[in-house]
Design a protein around this motif. Structure first.
Motif, PDB file in Angstrom:
ATOM      1  N   PHE A  57      10.287 -97.315  61.867  1.00 25.37           N
ATOM      2  CA  PHE A  57      10.040 -96.060  61.141  1.00 25.37           C
ATOM      3  C   PHE A  57      10.392 -94.867  62.031  1.00 25.37           C
ATOM      4  CE2 PHE A  57       6.932 -92.600  60.404  1.00 25.37           C
ATOM      5  CZ  PHE A  57       7.226 -92.271  59.091  1.00 25.37           C
ATOM      6  N   ASN A  58       9.874 -94.850  63.251  1.00 24.08           N
ATOM      7  CA  ASN A  58      10.084 -93.718  64.158  1.00 24.08           C
ATOM      8  C   ASN A  58      11.504 -93.636  64.710  1.00 24.08           C
ATOM      9  OD1 ASN A  58       7.555 -92.130  64.518  1.00 24.08           O
ATOM     10  ND2 ASN A  58       6.743 -94.160  64.931  1.00 24.08           N
ATOM     11  N   GLU A  59      12.077 -94.765  65.063  1.00 21.93           N
ATOM     12  CA  GLU A  59      13.388 -94.752  65.714  1.00 21.93           C
ATOM     13  C   GLU A  59      14.566 -94.746  64.746  1.00 21.93           C
ATOM     14  OE1 GLU A  59      13.504 -97.898  68.608  1.00 21.93           O
ATOM     15  OE2 GLU A  59      11.768 -97.085  69.684  1.00 21.93           O
ATOM     16  N   ASN A  60      14.484 -95.560  63.688  1.00 22.29           N
ATOM     17  CA  ASN A  60      15.645 -95.757  62.826  1.00 22.29           C
ATOM     18  C   ASN A  60      15.645 -94.929  61.544  1.00 22.29           C
ATOM     19  OD1 ASN A  60      16.229 -97.696  64.731  1.00 22.29           O
ATOM     20  ND2 ASN A  60      15.450 -99.378  63.501  1.00 22.29           N
ATOM     21  N   PHE A  67      13.064 -85.241  64.787  1.00 27.95           N
ATOM     22  CA  PHE A  67      12.324 -84.520  63.741  1.00 27.95           C
ATOM     23  C   PHE A  67      10.839 -84.857  63.866  1.00 27.95           C
ATOM     24  CE2 PHE A  67      16.517 -85.767  61.956  1.00 27.95           C
ATOM     25  CZ  PHE A  67      17.088 -84.505  61.836  1.00 27.95           C
ATOM     26  N   PRO A  68      10.134 -84.240  64.826  1.00 32.16           N
ATOM     27  CA  PRO A  68       8.757 -84.649  65.136  1.00 32.16           C
ATOM     28  C   PRO A  68       7.689 -84.233  64.125  1.00 32.16           C
ATOM     29  CG  PRO A  68       9.416 -82.809  66.515  1.00 32.16           C
ATOM     30  CD  PRO A  68      10.629 -83.213  65.733  1.00 32.16           C
ATOM     31  N   GLY A  95       5.644 -75.721  46.525  1.00 33.22           N
ATOM     32  CA  GLY A  95       6.092 -75.180  47.799  1.00 33.22           C
ATOM     33  C   GLY A  95       7.221 -76.002  48.368  1.00 33.22           C
ATOM     34  N   ASP A  96       7.443 -75.820  49.669  1.00 31.13           N
ATOM     35  CA  ASP A  96       8.551 -76.454  50.363  1.00 31.13           C
ATOM     36  C   ASP A  96       8.052 -77.558  51.291  1.00 31.13           C
ATOM     37  OD1 ASP A  96      10.472 -74.714  49.230  1.00 31.13           O
ATOM     38  OD2 ASP A  96      10.048 -73.195  50.747  1.00 31.13           O
ATOM     39  N   LEU A  97       8.555 -78.765  51.068  1.00 36.39           N
ATOM     40  CA  LEU A  97       8.268 -79.898  51.940  1.00 36.39           C
ATOM     41  C   LEU A  97       9.469 -80.078  52.859  1.00 36.39           C
ATOM     42  CD1 LEU A  97       6.610 -82.415  52.770  1.00 36.39           C
ATOM     43  CD2 LEU A  97       7.833 -83.659  50.980  1.00 36.39           C
ATOM     44  N   THR A  98       9.204 -80.046  54.163  1.00 36.94           N
ATOM     45  CA  THR A  98      10.266 -80.275  55.141  1.00 36.94           C
ATOM     46  C   THR A  98       9.988 -81.598  55.838  1.00 36.94           C
ATOM     47  OG1 THR A  98      10.575 -77.900  55.470  1.00 36.94           O
ATOM     48  CG2 THR A  98      11.464 -79.356  57.173  1.00 36.94           C
ATOM     49  N   LEU A  99      10.962 -82.489  55.738  1.00 38.91           N
ATOM     50  CA  LEU A  99      10.850 -83.831  56.300  1.00 38.91           C
ATOM     51  C   LEU A  99      12.233 -84.245  56.781  1.00 38.91           C
ATOM     52  CD1 LEU A  99       9.233 -86.514  56.648  1.00 38.91           C
ATOM     53  CD2 LEU A  99       9.854 -87.044  54.299  1.00 38.91           C
ATOM     54  N   HIS A 100      12.323 -84.785  57.977  1.00 39.18           N
ATOM     55  CA  HIS A 100      13.591 -85.275  58.515  1.00 39.18           C
ATOM     56  C   HIS A 100      14.654 -84.170  58.531  1.00 39.18           C
ATOM     57  CE1 HIS A 100      17.069 -88.257  58.620  1.00 39.18           C
ATOM     58  NE2 HIS A 100      16.301 -88.640  59.636  1.00 39.18           N
ATOM     59  N   GLY A 101      14.196 -82.923  58.758  1.00 38.05           N
ATOM     60  CA  GLY A 101      15.111 -81.790  58.854  1.00 38.05           C
ATOM     61  C   GLY A 101      15.614 -81.252  57.528  1.00 38.05           C
ATOM     62  N   ALA A 130      16.140 -90.881  50.164  1.00 36.92           N
ATOM     63  CA  ALA A 130      17.526 -90.407  50.081  1.00 36.92           C
ATOM     64  C   ALA A 130      17.602 -88.884  49.947  1.00 36.92           C
ATOM     65  CB  ALA A 130      18.232 -91.072  48.897  1.00 36.92           C
ATOM     66  N   ASP A 131      16.597 -88.261  49.283  1.00 37.12           N
ATOM     67  CA  ASP A 131      16.579 -86.802  49.123  1.00 37.12           C
ATOM     68  C   ASP A 131      16.395 -86.076  50.453  1.00 37.12           C
ATOM     69  OD1 ASP A 131      16.886 -87.135  46.411  1.00 37.12           O
ATOM     70  OD2 ASP A 131      14.779 -86.718  45.927  1.00 37.12           O
ATOM     71  N   TYR A 132      15.892 -86.794  51.455  1.00 40.61           N
ATOM     72  CA  TYR A 132      15.637 -86.201  52.771  1.00 40.61           C
ATOM     73  C   TYR A 132      16.562 -86.788  53.834  1.00 40.61           C
ATOM     74  CZ  TYR A 132      11.696 -84.025  50.528  1.00 40.61           C
ATOM     75  OH  TYR A 132      10.927 -83.258  49.683  1.00 40.61           O
ATOM     76  N   ASN A 133      17.700 -87.307  53.386  1.00 40.33           N
ATOM     77  CA  ASN A 133      18.713 -87.895  54.270  1.00 40.33           C
ATOM     78  C   ASN A 133      18.146 -88.995  55.168  1.00 40.33           C
ATOM     79  OD1 ASN A 133      20.697 -86.240  53.208  1.00 40.33           O
ATOM     80  ND2 ASN A 133      20.419 -84.675  54.762  1.00 40.33           N
ATOM     81  N   ILE A 134      17.178 -89.740  54.647  1.00 41.77           N
ATOM     82  CA  ILE A 134      16.624 -90.881  55.373  1.00 41.77           C
ATOM     83  C   ILE A 134      17.375 -92.112  54.880  1.00 41.77           C
ATOM     84  CG2 ILE A 134      14.576 -92.280  55.804  1.00 41.77           C
ATOM     85  CD1 ILE A 134      12.946 -89.646  55.239  1.00 41.77           C
TER      86      ILE A 134
END
Length: 160
Positions: A57-60, A67-68, A95-101, A130-134
């Protein structure tokens, strides 16, 4: 406000190993007078049952070194303390959710209940990685849900 809020997420698929984690060190600030709400979660604080899953989860996937933090900045629409004082009350929150940049608009319901001196806020919604480029590798794509269920709980205390 609180610094010990909880976020859980569930991305499991039937017949496969559970893909779920919990973070109990989430900060939340809510201004009852304006409806402004802000949430901050350190991504490395999510705990999984399986240590290897936490590592992946953290590395890949979430790339927590790059993105801490995950944040939400928004507003509870037409918050009314009188409705909460009368019992459980639900309001729209957006509002705005920011995840994975990546920052995306989120709109859902948030429920408030007065519990003694604390104001308990709960909320849930779904996000698509996919919406957060993960990127989910094809080898495990069938084992992870396309939409991840997010549950939040904050025991808010009045700060002076």
């Amino acid at each position: 406000m609180t610094r010990s809020g909880e976020i859980k997420f569930e991305a499991s698929m039937p017949a496969f190993e559970e893909v779920a984690a919990k973070n109990n060190t989430v900060s939340c600030i809510f201004d009852k007078s304006t409806g402004d709400i802000a949430v901050l979660a350190l991504v490395k604080a999510f705990r999984f049952k399986v240590p290897l899953m936490e590592e992946h989860f953290n590395e890949n996937y979430i790339e927590s070194d790059k993105f801490p933090k995950a944040t939400f900045k928004g507003k509870v629409i037409n918050f009314d303390a009188a409705k909460v004082a009368a019992g459980k009350a639900a309001f729209d929150v957006e509002g705005d959710l920011t995840l994975h940049g990546v920052t995306k608009k989120v709109k859902t319901k948030i429920t408030f209940v007065q519990s003694g001196e604390k104001l308990v806020a709960t909320c849930n919604f779904k996000v698509k990685p996919a919406d957060y480029n993960i990127k989910i590798p094809s080898v495990v794509k069938s084992k992870i849900a396309e939409s991840v269920e997010i549950d939040l709980k904050f025991d808010l205390e009045k700060k002076v």
